[in-house]
Design a protein around this motif. Structure first.
Motif, PDB file in Angstrom:
ATOM      1  N   UNK A   1     -19.224 -21.816  -7.483  1.00 25.90           N
ATOM      2  CA  UNK A   1     -19.038 -21.498  -6.075  1.00 25.90           C
ATOM      3  C   UNK A   1     -17.661 -20.992  -5.707  1.00 25.90           C
ATOM      4  N   UNK A   2     -16.794 -20.765  -6.694  1.00 21.84           N
ATOM      5  CA  UNK A   2     -15.437 -20.297  -6.388  1.00 21.84           C
ATOM      6  C   UNK A   2     -15.291 -18.795  -6.606  1.00 21.84           C
ATOM      7  N   UNK A   3     -16.390 -18.089  -6.818  1.00 16.81           N
ATOM      8  CA  UNK A   3     -16.351 -16.639  -6.996  1.00 16.81           C
ATOM      9  C   UNK A   3     -17.698 -16.047  -6.661  1.00 16.81           C
ATOM     10  N   UNK A   4     -17.782 -14.717  -6.684  1.00 17.83           N
ATOM     11  CA  UNK A   4     -19.026 -14.022  -6.374  1.00 17.83           C
ATOM     12  C   UNK A   4     -19.751 -13.683  -7.671  1.00 17.83           C
ATOM     13  N   UNK A   5     -21.058 -13.860  -7.680  1.00 18.15           N
ATOM     14  CA  UNK A   5     -21.881 -13.618  -8.867  1.00 18.15           C
ATOM     15  C   UNK A   5     -22.989 -12.634  -8.505  1.00 18.15           C
TER      16      UNK A   5
ATOM     17  N   UNK B   1     -11.483  -6.240   0.642  1.00 22.35           N
ATOM     18  CA  UNK B   1     -11.278  -6.064   2.081  1.00 22.35           C
ATOM     19  C   UNK B   1     -10.980  -7.371   2.809  1.00 22.35           C
ATOM     20  N   UNK B   2     -10.985  -8.483   2.105  1.00 20.75           N
ATOM     21  CA  UNK B   2     -10.798  -9.780   2.762  1.00 20.75           C
ATOM     22  C   UNK B   2      -9.766 -10.604   1.993  1.00 20.75           C
ATOM     23  N   UNK B   3      -8.465 -10.366   2.218  1.00 22.36           N
ATOM     24  CA  UNK B   3      -7.427 -11.088   1.469  1.00 22.36           C
ATOM     25  C   UNK B   3      -7.443 -12.594   1.708  1.00 22.36           C
ATOM     26  N   UNK B   4      -7.802 -13.038   2.893  1.00 26.34           N
ATOM     27  CA  UNK B   4      -7.852 -14.474   3.156  1.00 26.34           C
ATOM     28  C   UNK B   4      -8.931 -15.154   2.312  1.00 26.34           C
ATOM     29  N   UNK B   5     -10.071 -14.495   2.207  1.00 25.89           N
ATOM     30  CA  UNK B   5     -11.135 -15.071   1.388  1.00 25.89           C
ATOM     31  C   UNK B   5     -10.731 -15.074  -0.089  1.00 25.89           C
ATOM     32  N   UNK B   6     -10.070 -14.013  -0.535  1.00 20.91           N
ATOM     33  CA  UNK B   6      -9.581 -13.977  -1.916  1.00 20.91           C
ATOM     34  C   UNK B   6      -8.657 -15.155  -2.197  1.00 20.91           C
ATOM     35  N   UNK B   7      -7.747 -15.399  -1.284  1.00 22.08           N
ATOM     36  CA  UNK B   7      -6.792 -16.484  -1.482  1.00 22.08           C
ATOM     37  C   UNK B   7      -7.497 -17.836  -1.496  1.00 22.08           C
TER      38      UNK B   7
ATOM     39  N   UNK C   1     -10.715 -18.491  -2.267  1.00 26.51           N
ATOM     40  CA  UNK C   1     -11.510 -18.637  -3.483  1.00 26.51           C
ATOM     41  C   UNK C   1     -10.615 -18.844  -4.700  1.00 26.51           C
ATOM     42  N   UNK C   2      -9.489 -18.165  -4.745  1.00 25.73           N
ATOM     43  CA  UNK C   2      -8.579 -18.319  -5.868  1.00 25.73           C
ATOM     44  C   UNK C   2      -8.019 -19.721  -5.970  1.00 25.73           C
ATOM     45  N   UNK C   3      -7.646 -20.299  -4.829  1.00 23.41           N
ATOM     46  CA  UNK C   3      -7.126 -21.663  -4.830  1.00 23.41           C
ATOM     47  C   UNK C   3      -8.195 -22.658  -5.287  1.00 23.41           C
ATOM     48  N   UNK C   4      -9.429 -22.463  -4.804  1.00 23.09           N
ATOM     49  CA  UNK C   4     -10.518 -23.348  -5.213  1.00 23.09           C
ATOM     50  C   UNK C   4     -10.822 -23.200  -6.703  1.00 23.09           C
ATOM     51  N   UNK C   5     -10.735 -21.960  -7.211  1.00 24.86           N
ATOM     52  CA  UNK C   5     -10.999 -21.717  -8.625  1.00 24.86           C
ATOM     53  C   UNK C   5      -9.962 -22.404  -9.500  1.00 24.86           C
ATOM     54  N   UNK C   6      -8.698 -22.329  -9.110  1.00 17.78           N
ATOM     55  CA  UNK C   6      -7.645 -22.976  -9.901  1.00 17.78           C
ATOM     56  C   UNK C   6      -7.832 -24.492  -9.914  1.00 17.78           C
ATOM     57  N   UNK C   7      -8.164 -25.071  -8.775  1.00 13.79           N
ATOM     58  CA  UNK C   7      -8.379 -26.513  -8.707  1.00 13.79           C
ATOM     59  C   UNK C   7      -9.540 -26.934  -9.608  1.00 13.79           C
ATOM     60  N   UNK C   8     -10.612 -26.133  -9.621  1.00 18.14           N
ATOM     61  CA  UNK C   8     -11.768 -26.462 -10.465  1.00 18.14           C
ATOM     62  C   UNK C   8     -11.413 -26.347 -11.952  1.00 18.14           C
ATOM     63  N   UNK C   9     -10.684 -25.313 -12.302  1.00 20.39           N
ATOM     64  CA  UNK C   9     -10.307 -25.128 -13.708  1.00 20.39           C
ATOM     65  C   UNK C   9      -9.411 -26.261 -14.196  1.00 20.39           C
ATOM     66  N   UNK C  10      -8.464 -26.680 -13.357  1.00 24.31           N
ATOM     67  CA  UNK C  10      -7.567 -27.767 -13.750  1.00 24.31           C
ATOM     68  C   UNK C  10      -8.308 -29.090 -13.902  1.00 24.31           C
ATOM     69  N   UNK C  11      -9.392 -29.240 -13.186  1.00 23.91           N
ATOM     70  CA  UNK C  11     -10.165 -30.482 -13.258  1.00 23.91           C
ATOM     71  C   UNK C  11     -11.080 -30.524 -14.481  1.00 23.91           C
ATOM     72  N   UNK C  12     -11.640 -29.374 -14.871  1.00 21.04           N
ATOM     73  CA  UNK C  12     -12.712 -29.380 -15.869  1.00 21.04           C
ATOM     74  C   UNK C  12     -12.358 -28.747 -17.214  1.00 21.04           C
ATOM     75  N   UNK C  13     -11.438 -27.814 -17.255  1.00 19.91           N
ATOM     76  CA  UNK C  13     -11.324 -26.963 -18.433  1.00 19.91           C
ATOM     77  C   UNK C  13      -9.970 -27.031 -19.131  1.00 19.91           C
ATOM     78  N   UNK C  14      -9.264 -28.125 -19.025  1.00 20.80           N
ATOM     79  CA  UNK C  14      -7.964 -28.250 -19.681  1.00 20.80           C
ATOM     80  C   UNK C  14      -8.110 -28.891 -21.062  1.00 20.80           C
TER      81      UNK C  14
END
Length: 585
Positions: free
Chosen positions: A460-464, A482-488, A490-503
């Motif tokens: 859910x942290x990116x578009x598929x 076209x939506x820099x706020x949404x990019x930011x 989603x990017x923050x959520x993606x980093x948090x998910x990666x740090x939790x699961x994939x280290x």
């Protein structure tokens, strides 16, 4: 705890598969001792050498899967009869309907995302036991007689295979096998069964470890099966890419009879591996579905995601800066499965809507096929952007660039992801999407195709979007551009998910717990007896389990192969346990 790490074409070789994962695991578990049992795939791989090994690796024992000299073993009448019976049973189990039947004819598509590997898990218990009985019968014969290489190459083996294919009840594809097909199958079985002739299965080998950890299925797990059979050592199987699926995808050019018989062999071997394993650890749900379909008990399965070094991407991930908000980035190995053709067509649509957008394709070709594909992609880019095609190799006024990591523009992978606003994955086939996880560590919004474990990783942290759909890919990229706020966000959520699961830390902690759990549930196999034959329950002193070095560690023992493998004797430069000054006892 002593771990026997089993690899095939992997660690500790420099060019080995899953080399980084195994190295991180071994280095992270310094409180345990590791014996590495490695099967090599080629002479070139052996010539390249090993990676530097940490001190917790006590010894490395290797054997080549790519070659085997005739062991020179001459069977007597009884041994010849044993071989004919066991090999005949093995062949009969492959010719009957069941594991791998449908997929063996090339029907791979039904196995993919739905996990319905048609035919790959439908063997009856009787058929599975028949295969297992034959396999262990051959292993016991090899142990008793000193090897199987010559017997597996004999005319007896080919004739037993032919009889099984012509027997009543053999499926149609097996009955259609011609002599060249039978020779090809017999040669493949001889290579696949070479680990049965190794001398690894004694008390001074795999019989001395507490857990066998196979770094993949297939040939790597076969020594673990034999260690369990002969010595009762528990087996842990980790698959970040299901070997059975790899076989189905790779074996597409062989005749139907050959595909069917080899698929049956690899399918039954996978079923037996999952059945005997104490724990099976897939790297994602996609792999888990394959394992369950092949007979893995759900209660044995524990998903453990691959561990990656988050520190390499920390600087980019913690920075909110974006070098170029109008740039899309693709990172990976250049090969047809990555479908860069669809990405280029999608980018052509994006340029019509947003003329300032650029696309950076970062990666090296994978072999000759990848090099040819890269040339095709560059030609297509020149065709799609004819007015801007000059010098497509460099970043400048051209909308598309083809680059490799290590240059002045992109010295590292983190720099590649940080050079754009959105990371794109356009694959049609994917296992665990490492490039997506790296982009998530870099806090980048992503657009991906729905293949392999992508949805599970993204969460859910990116578009598929669907694969092979340039229009959908273009629309998703335009949405984020076209939506820099949404990019930011989603990017923050993606980093948090990666740090939790994939280290790496998460991965190491998971396997440490699994090792302890397996050993705690495994009966004691080695009992020390006193002079009267009574067991000594406290024969091993408590100090033996205290962390630390109570004796000087020996120089690593390095050996190769077993009977008939052109093997050299083990080499030990110093006595295995030379007492140090002040050591207990």
């Amino acid at each position: 705890m002593r771990i026997g790490l089993l690899t095939e074409g992997g660690y500790p070789y420099v060019s080995g598969d899953a080399r980084l994962w195994c190295d991180r695991l071994v280095r992270g578990l310094e409180q345990h001792e590791f014996d590495i049992y490695a099967l090599s795939r080629s002479e070139h791989q052996e010539d390249e050498g090993w990676v530097p090994l940490p001190p917790q690796v006590d010894r490395v024992i290797t054997a080549p899967l790519w070659t085997a000299e005739d062991d020179g073993v001459v069977y007597g009448r009884r041994a010849r009869r044993r071989f004919a019976e066991s090999y005949g049973e093995l062949a009969a189990a492959l010719c009957e309907g069941g594991v791998g039947e449908a997929s063996g004819t090339g029907s791979v598509g039904s196995v993919g995302s739905t996990g319905s590997a048609k035919g790959s898990g439908e063997a009856s218990g009787v058929e599975a036991d028949r295969f297992a009985s034959a396999l262990y019968g051959l292993a016991e014969l090899a142990r008793d007689e000193g090897g199987l290489v010559g017997a597996l190459r004999s005319e007896t083996a080919v004739r037993a295979l032919e009889r099984a294919c012509r027997a009543p009840g053999a499926r149609q594809t097996a009955r259609e096998a011609r002599v060249p097909d039978l020779l090809a199958v017999a040669a493949h079985l001889e290579r696949a069964l070479r680990p049965l002739s190794l001398d690894w299965y004694e008390d001074d080998g795999l019989g001395a470890v507490d857990v066998c950890h196979a770094a993949s299925g297939g040939p790597a797990a076969l020594p673990g099966l034999l260690a369990h059979h002969f010595c009762g050592v528990p087996l842990l199987v980790t698959e970040y890419g299901v070997r059975l699926r790899t076989h189905y995808l790779a074996d597409s050019d062989s005749p139907p009879a050959v595909r069917a018989l080899l698929a049956a062999f690899h399918g039954r071997l996978a079923t037996e591996t999952y059945r005997r394993a104490a724990v099976v650890t897939p790297g994602n749900t996609h792999a888990r579905r394959w394992q369950e379909r092949c007979g893995a008990d759900r209660e044995k399965i524990r998903t453990v995601y691959p561990g990656m070094e988050a520190g390499h991407f920390a600087e980019v991930g913690e920075s909110a800066e974006c070098v170029d908000p109008d740039t899309l980035v693709w990172v990976g190995r250049v090969e047809p499965a990555k479908d860069l053709i669809s990405l280029l067509h999608a980018f052509a649509e994006i340029r019509k809507e947003e003329p300032k957008t650029r696309l950076r394709i970062v990666g090296a070709p994978s072999g000759p096929e990848g090099a040819a594909y890269l040339g095709h992609c560059k030609a297509l880019a020149a065709q799609l952007f004819p007015d801007e095609a000059e010098g497509l190799h460099a970043v400048g006024d051209n909308p598309v660039s083809f680059e490799e990591i290590g240059g002045p523009e992109l010295p590292s992978a983190a720099d590649a992801y940080g050079s754009g606003a959105v990371t794109v994955l356009s694959s049609v086939v994917e296992g665990f999407p490492i490039s997506l996880v790296e982009a998530m560590f870099c806090a980048r919004a992503t657009v991906s195709t729905d293949v392999g474990a992508v949805v599970e990783v993204i969460g859910g942290t990116g578009l598929v979007v669907p694969p092979r759909n340039p229009k959908a890919l273009a629309e998703a990229c335009l949405t984020l551009l076209r939506d820099p706020e949404r990019r930011e966000r989603l990017g923050a959520a993606a980093r948090a998910r990666a740090l939790e699961l994939f280290t790496v830390e998460q991965n190491i902690a998971a396997f440490h717990g699994i090792y302890l759990d397996i050993v705690s549930r495994t009966p004691v196999r080695r009992v020390v007896l006193d002079g009267t034959g009574e067991p000594l329950p406290f024969a091993a002193p408590a100090e033996a389990h205290v962390p630390g070095r109570w004796t000087e560690r020996s120089t690593r023992v390095v050996a190769r192969g077993g009977p008939g493998w052109a093997a050299g004797p083990p080499v030990c430069a110093t006595p295995p346990f030379a007492a140090t000054e002040g050591a207990p006892g």
